[in-house]
Design an enzyme around this catalytic site. Structure first.
Site, PDB file in Angstrom:
ATOM      1  N   HIS A 185       5.294  -3.667 -12.856  1.00 38.60           N
ATOM      2  CA  HIS A 185       6.393  -2.568 -13.299  1.00 38.60           C
ATOM      3  C   HIS A 185       6.002  -1.814 -14.272  1.00 38.60           C
ATOM      4  O   HIS A 185       6.728  -1.244 -15.063  1.00 38.60           O
ATOM      5  CB  HIS A 185       7.618  -3.381 -13.593  1.00 38.60           C
ATOM      6  CG  HIS A 185       8.696  -2.770 -13.150  1.00 38.60           C
ATOM      7  ND1 HIS A 185       9.902  -2.087 -13.916  1.00 38.60           N
ATOM      8  CD2 HIS A 185       9.419  -2.574 -11.858  1.00 38.60           C
ATOM      9  CE1 HIS A 185      10.632  -1.627 -13.380  1.00 38.60           C
ATOM     10  NE2 HIS A 185      10.344  -2.045 -12.027  1.00 38.60           N
ATOM     11  N   HIS A 284       7.586   2.085  -1.119  1.00 41.16           N
ATOM     12  CA  HIS A 284       8.667   1.727  -2.044  1.00 41.16           C
ATOM     13  C   HIS A 284      10.021   1.897  -1.545  1.00 41.16           C
ATOM     14  O   HIS A 284      10.300   3.047  -0.841  1.00 41.16           O
ATOM     15  CB  HIS A 284       8.438   2.387  -3.316  1.00 41.16           C
ATOM     16  CG  HIS A 284       9.504   1.945  -4.541  1.00 41.16           C
ATOM     17  ND1 HIS A 284      10.428   2.729  -4.840  1.00 41.16           N
ATOM     18  CD2 HIS A 284       9.096   0.902  -5.500  1.00 41.16           C
ATOM     19  CE1 HIS A 284      11.096   2.178  -5.959  1.00 41.16           C
ATOM     20  NE2 HIS A 284      10.407   0.988  -6.247  1.00 41.16           N
TER      21      HIS A 284
END
Length: 381
Positions: A185, A284
């Site tokens: 992340h 994503h």
């Protein structure tokens, strides 16, 4: 056929839906949003509607060119996401007008089912092994976990091994016949990523996502050379020009988001560019049903597709989940961990307009969490 209206809906927990209506009664849906900046993207869609109202919705490529290049200032997440949702809705209209699913308009299917993965836990998940085992029991063949909470630029051995032990626990829980994705992340510096990646190699992740922040993408080639783990990035890249700087420079997996990176039109082009460098696609998609449906239409048409993210039951969606806005949830259910090929026209889903309008009256003001280190300084979320 002409576009007669464009309406946006702020739908909890953090989504923005777009409805485009035509004078022939064909309606298209898209999902233009930047998480935490939904109102800003909504304003951008309204500005772009000045051009689109009265236009032929089937001139998708021409509209894409005008919307992305017609202003002196170009690019960035807000404009690219606004265009992305519009592009999805136009493809939805095109498919419905032709009576075909969008993937048929993109050249036809290259596979009959799409492999999906499931999220486990949140930003600081506990009992990750049990959560992973539950998703495997539910039929998924792959899970994704956040690798860490906040990390300092060069964190302690204890924090480093905390990441390793959590990954090891999930690997033990799911066994070697299932896959594990580790999402850092963007929380690791290049130095921390260089430390962590070799320690994670024994657990054979399918890939490690966002090992470094996108502004440090120039370091990905050196990181890739230092590890056997496939590296992935792309959720915060918004065009093929952004991807040009990472594809061919070390990544194994590209992760554009169909609601951020210019929509179906641009993600398909990114996939074609990636294919020339032997890079696969794992788009994503932690968003709502329209974004997921658009992602799946691409997945059925892209040769170099690897696996698809989905957010059914994800921790962000408490009280209002992905399937709640569909007349029939079947197209977005995944028996055996796979999506079966859609045959319905357009994006393959039917939105429950009354439910969307009802939830939009509630609206939302979702914002990204703000994290700080123990010394009070800003920490990457």
């Amino acid at each position: 056929m002409k576009i007669v209206s464009m309406d946006t809906f702020l739908v909890p927990p953090r989504w923005l839906f777009l409805r485009i209506r035509t004078d022939e009664g064909v309606t298209g849906w898209g999902e233009p949003v930047v998480e935490g900046r939904a109102e800003t993207v909504r304003a951008a869609v309204a500005e772009l509607s000045d051009y689109l109202i009265g236009e032929d919705p089937l001139r998708i490529e021409d509209h894409w060119q005008v919307l992305t290049k017609g202003g002196f200032y170009r690019g960035g997440p807000v404009l690219s996401s606004a265009v992305a949702g519009i592009d999805q809705a136009l493809w939805d209209i095109a498919g419905k007008a032709a009576g075909l699913p969008v993937h048929q308009l993109l050249g036809g299917p290259v596979r009959e089912k799409v492999r999906m993965y499931a999220w486990i836990g949140g930003d600081r998940p506990a009992e990750v092994a049990e959560l992973a085992a539950a998703q495997i029991e539910a039929g998924f063949t792959a899970v994704k976990m956040n690798g860490s909470a906040e990390l300092t630029a060069i964190d302690t051995p204890a924090r480093t091994m905390e990441v390793v032990r959590r990954v090891a626990a999930v690997r033990e829980a799911i066994g070697e016949h299932h896959d594990l994705v580790v999402d850092l992340h963007g929380r690791a510096s290049t130095a921390m990523a260089r430390r962590l990646l070799p320690l994670l190699e024994p657990y054979l992740p399918l890939f490690v996502e966002e090992a470094v922040l996108p502004e440090h993408s120039r370091n990905l080639a050196a990181l890739a050379a230092s590890t056997s783990i496939p590296l992935a990035t792309g959720e915060r890249l918004f065009s093929r020009w952004d991807f040009r700087d990472v594809i061919g420079h070390g990544i194994a997996v590209a992760q554009p988001d169909v609601s951020h990176a210019g929509g179906i039109s641009e993600v398909r082009r990114i996939a074609a560019m990636a294919e020339t460098y032997d890079v696969t696609m794992a788009p994503h998609c932690p968003l709502g049903p329209i974004s997921l449906a658009a992602s799946l239409q691409l997945a059925f048409a892209i040769p170099n597709f690897l696996i698809q993210e989905q957010s059914v039951g994800i921790h962000y969606n408490e009280g209002n989940d992905v399937l709640d806005h569909l007349v029939d949830p079947a197209p977005l259910t995944f028996p055996g961990g796979y999506a079966t090929r859609a045959t319905r026209p357009g994006l393959g889903i039917e939105i429950n307009e009354a439910e969307v309008e009802r939830m939009a009256r509630q609206g939302h003001r979702w914002r990204s969490p703000l994290w700080r280190h123990t010394d009070g300084s800003f920490a990457e979320w």
